[in-house]
Design an enzyme around this catalytic site. Structure first.
Site, PDB file in Angstrom:
ATOM      1  N   PHE A  60      43.519  44.203  29.367  1.00 27.30           N
ATOM      2  CA  PHE A  60      43.757  42.630  29.377  1.00 27.30           C
ATOM      3  C   PHE A  60      43.510  42.457  30.947  1.00 27.30           C
ATOM      4  CE2 PHE A  60      46.520  39.120  30.275  1.00 27.30           C
ATOM      5  CZ  PHE A  60      46.267  38.237  29.343  1.00 27.30           C
TER       6      PHE A  60
ATOM      7  N   ASP B 162      42.540  46.292  38.938  1.00 33.34           N
ATOM      8  CA  ASP B 162      43.515  45.119  38.347  1.00 33.34           C
ATOM      9  C   ASP B 162      44.498  45.878  38.530  1.00 33.34           C
ATOM     10  OD1 ASP B 162      44.962  42.499  37.113  1.00 33.34           O
ATOM     11  OD2 ASP B 162      43.329  42.466  35.170  1.00 33.34           O
TER      12      ASP B 162
ATOM     13  N   LYS C   3      51.003  37.407  39.375  1.00 35.47           N
ATOM     14  CA  LYS C   3      52.213  38.030  39.396  1.00 35.47           C
ATOM     15  C   LYS C   3      53.468  37.859  40.730  1.00 35.47           C
ATOM     16  CE  LYS C   3      50.988  39.212  34.159  1.00 35.47           C
ATOM     17  NZ  LYS C   3      50.181  39.384  33.622  1.00 35.47           N
TER      18      LYS C   3
HETATM   19  C1  LIG Z   1      48.849  39.282  33.468  1.00 31.38           C
HETATM   20  C2  LIG Z   1      47.838  39.867  33.559  1.00 31.38           C
HETATM   21  C3  LIG Z   1      46.641  38.893  34.344  1.00 31.38           C
HETATM   22  C4  LIG Z   1      46.431  37.453  33.933  1.00 31.38           C
HETATM   23  O1  LIG Z   1      46.787  36.773  34.456  1.00 31.38           O
HETATM   24  P1  LIG Z   1      47.975  35.261  35.060  1.00 31.38           P
HETATM   25  O2  LIG Z   1      48.308  34.527  35.970  1.00 31.38           O
HETATM   26  O3  LIG Z   1      47.900  35.380  33.204  1.00 31.38           O
HETATM   27  O4  LIG Z   1      46.410  34.827  34.859  1.00 31.38           O
HETATM   28  C5  LIG Z   1      45.341  39.653  34.343  1.00 31.38           C
HETATM   29  N1  LIG Z   1      45.502  40.803  34.439  1.00 31.38           N
HETATM   30  C6  LIG Z   1      46.388  41.367  33.748  1.00 31.38           C
HETATM   31  C7  LIG Z   1      46.193  43.189  33.953  1.00 31.38           C
HETATM   32  C8  LIG Z   1      47.347  40.709  33.652  1.00 31.38           C
HETATM   33  O5  LIG Z   1      48.902  41.822  33.346  1.00 31.38           O
END
Ligand SMILES: *Cc1c(COP(=O)(O)O)cnc(C)c1O
Length: 415
Positions: A151, A236, A265
Site C-alpha cells: 500500500f 515507505d 502520518k
Molecule cells: C497511509 C499510507 C500511505 C498514504 O498516505 P496518505 O496520507 O493517506 O496519502 C502511503 N504508504 C503507506 C505505507 C501508508 O501506510
C-alpha cells in the site's frame, strides 16, 4: 448555558449525522456506527458521551496521541502568527523543521509535502530522475520494483504500483514502469532487478496489507542487493516510521539506511497533514528549481507542527515505549487461545490478529467493549493504539480483546 439532551436525543443525533453524511458524502468508506466528537490521549468520545480506546490511531498518524498538549500549543501559537506564505519567499519555520528532520533521521536533506501519497510520488520521481541522470537508464524506460499486497496510497501512480484489485478496478489506464514481485522473497527480488531498474520501493512491514512482517534479515538482504546492483532502496515508512514498530524506523532494526526514506502520518502529530522525503544531498540535488513542488508543502504551520511532533517522539521516547507496550500486548494476545485465531503478529504497537473469518466481526465485538479497531485485509484486525498508551489502558485493551475473541464462538453459533 448548558443544554440538556436526553440519552435518546443524543442517539438520534448520531443517527442524524450518519444519515447526513450518507446523503451528501461519497461512499468510499464504510465506518463503524460511531460518531466521535472529542479525543484526548488514547481515548475518543462519541456524541453520546461514550468513551472508546482508539486502536486505529488514524493509521499511525496519531503516534503521539490525540490532542497532545505541546503539539496543540504549537499549532495555536503558530496559527496566530503565520500559517501559509508560499515558497515564493522563505519562512522562519521551514529551515528549523528541515534541520530537525535531518538530525532525527540522519539524512542530509528533506523535501516536505502534505499527504503521504505525495511523498511517495516525490520518491518515485526522484528515483526515476536518478535512474536517467546518474545510472544512465535510457529515456522513459526506468522501472521501479514494487511488492505484491503493498500500500502506497491512492493516486494513479500509487495504484499503478499496487497489486490489489479493489484499489485498481476501473481506474486504468495505469502508469507503466512498475515490476511486481512477491513480498519477503529475496530470490524473486533478485530476478526482477534489471539494468533498467532505478529503485526497489518497499514497506518494511506491510501495514494495510494485513500487518505482514517479513522474516529477519530480509530488509538487510534487499538493501544489500540494491547496493550491489546499483539500484536505489526506497523505504515507505509512512506507517511504520516514527516509533510505531518499536524503533524510530522499522529499517533501523536491521541497520538498513534506505537511499530514500518516505515519511508521513505521525509527522503531522495528529494535527496537520505533513509528509516528507529524506535523502542524501546528492540525490536531492537532482531536483532543480521548478522541477517539483506543492502549494502547501513546507508551509510554516506544517513545519512548526511537525517540529514539535518530532520533538515529542524523541523526548517522550515513543519508540522505546512502543516496543515495551507492544511486547506486553503480544504476550497478552498469545495467551488467548481460540480456534478462530490463526495468527498473532506484529512489532511494537503495530499488531495484527488474523482470524479464520472476517475481522469485521471482531471489530464490532470490540466496539461494544469500548475499543475501536478495524479490519484490514478482510481477516486481519489491526491493533495500533497511540504510542503513549499506559499500562492500565493496555490491560483494558488485552482484557477487551480476550473477551471479544472468546465471544466469537457465541457469535459464530448464533450466526
Ligand atoms: C497511509 C499510507 C500511505 C498514504 O498516505 P496518505 O496520507 O493517506 O496519502 C502511503 N504508504 C503507506 C505505507 C501508508 O501506510
Amino acid at each position: 448555558m448548558k443544554k440538556m439532551v436526553s440519552y435518546d436525543g443524543m442517539k438520534d443525533r448520531a443517527r442524524d449525522l450518519i444519515a447526513l453524511e450518507t446523503e451528501y458524502g461519497a461512499h468510499n468508506y464504510r465506518p463503524l456506527d460511531v460518531v466521535v466528537e472529542r479525543a484526548e490521549g488514547v481515548w475518543l468520545w462519541d456524541v453520546n458521551g461514550r468513551r472508546y480506546l482508539d486502536c486505529v490511531s488514524a493509521y499511525s498518524a496519531l503516534n503521539q496521541g490525540h490532542a497532545h498538549p505541546r503539539i496543540r500549543a504549537t499549532l495555536v501559537e503558530q496559527s496566530q502568527r503565520l500559517s501559509l506564505s508560499s515558497r515564493v519567499v522563505y519562512n522562519d519555520r521551514l529551515p528549523l523543521f528541515l534541520e530537525k528532520l535531518a538530525a532525527v533521521t540522519g539524512y542530509e536533506a528533506a523535501l516536505p509535502m502534505n499527504a503521504g501519497v505525495e511523498a511517495v510520488e516525490t520518491a518515485m520521481k526522484l528515483a526515476r530522475r536518478w535512474g536517467y541522470e546518474v545510472k544512465g537508464i535510457p529515456s522513459n524506460a526506468a522501472e521501479i520494483v514494487v511488492f505484491a499486497n503493498n500500500f502506497h496510497g491512492r493516486t494513479i501512480a500509487a495504484i499503478s504500483a499496487s497489486s490489489t484489485a479493489q484499489y485498481r478496478n476501473d481506474f486504468g489506464p495505469f502508469l507503466p514502469g512498475f515490476i511486481f514481485v512477491p513480498y519477503a522473497d529475496i530470490a524473486a527480488l533478485e530476478r526482477a532487478i534489471t539494468p533498467l531498474t532505478c529503485a526497489v520501493m518497499m514497506e518494511p512491514i506491510q501495514g494495510e496489507g494485513g500487518v505482514v512482517v517479513p522474516p529477519d534479515g530480509y530488509l538487510a538482504a534487499a538493501a544489500a542487493l540494491c547496493r550491489e546492483r546499483d539500484v536505489l532502496f526506497v523505504a515507505d515508512e509512512i506507517q511504520t516510521g516514527l516509533g510505531r514498530t518499536g524503533d524510530l524506523f522499522a529499517c533501523d532494526r536491521e541497520r538498513v539506511h534506505p537511499d530514500i526514506l518516505i515519511l508521513g502520518k505521525a509527522l503531522g502529530g495528529g494535527y496537520y497533514p505533513v509528509s516528507a522525503v529524506v535523502a542524501s544531498r546528492a540525490l536531492m540535488d537532482l531536483f532543480g528549481a521548478g522541477d517539483h513542488g506543492s502549494t502547501f508543502g513546507g508551509n510554516p504551520l506544517a513545519a512548526a507542527v511537525a517540529c514539535t511532533a518530532l520533538d515529542v517522539i524523541v523526548e517522550e521516547r515513543l519508540a522505546e515505549r512502543s516496543r515495551r507496550a507492544g511486547d506486553r500486548l503480544l504476550a497478552g494476545l498469545r495467551a488467548i487461545t481460540s480456534p478462530h485465531v490463526r495468527d498473532v503478529r506484529g512489532r511494537g504497537l503495530l499488531v495484527g490478529i488474523e482470524l479464520d473469518r472476517p475481522a469485521r466481526l471482531l471489530s464490532e465485538a470490540l466496539l461494544e467493549r469500548g475499543i475501536i479497531a478495524k479490519d484490514t485485509h478482510e481477516n486481519v484486525l489491526r491493533v495500533a493504539p497511540p504510542l503513549v498508551i499506559d499500562d492500565e489502558s493496555l490491560d483494558f485493551l488485552v482484557d477487551g480483546l480476550g473477551e471479544a475473541i472468546r465471544g466469537l464462538e457465541a457469535r459464530a453459533v448464533s450466526g
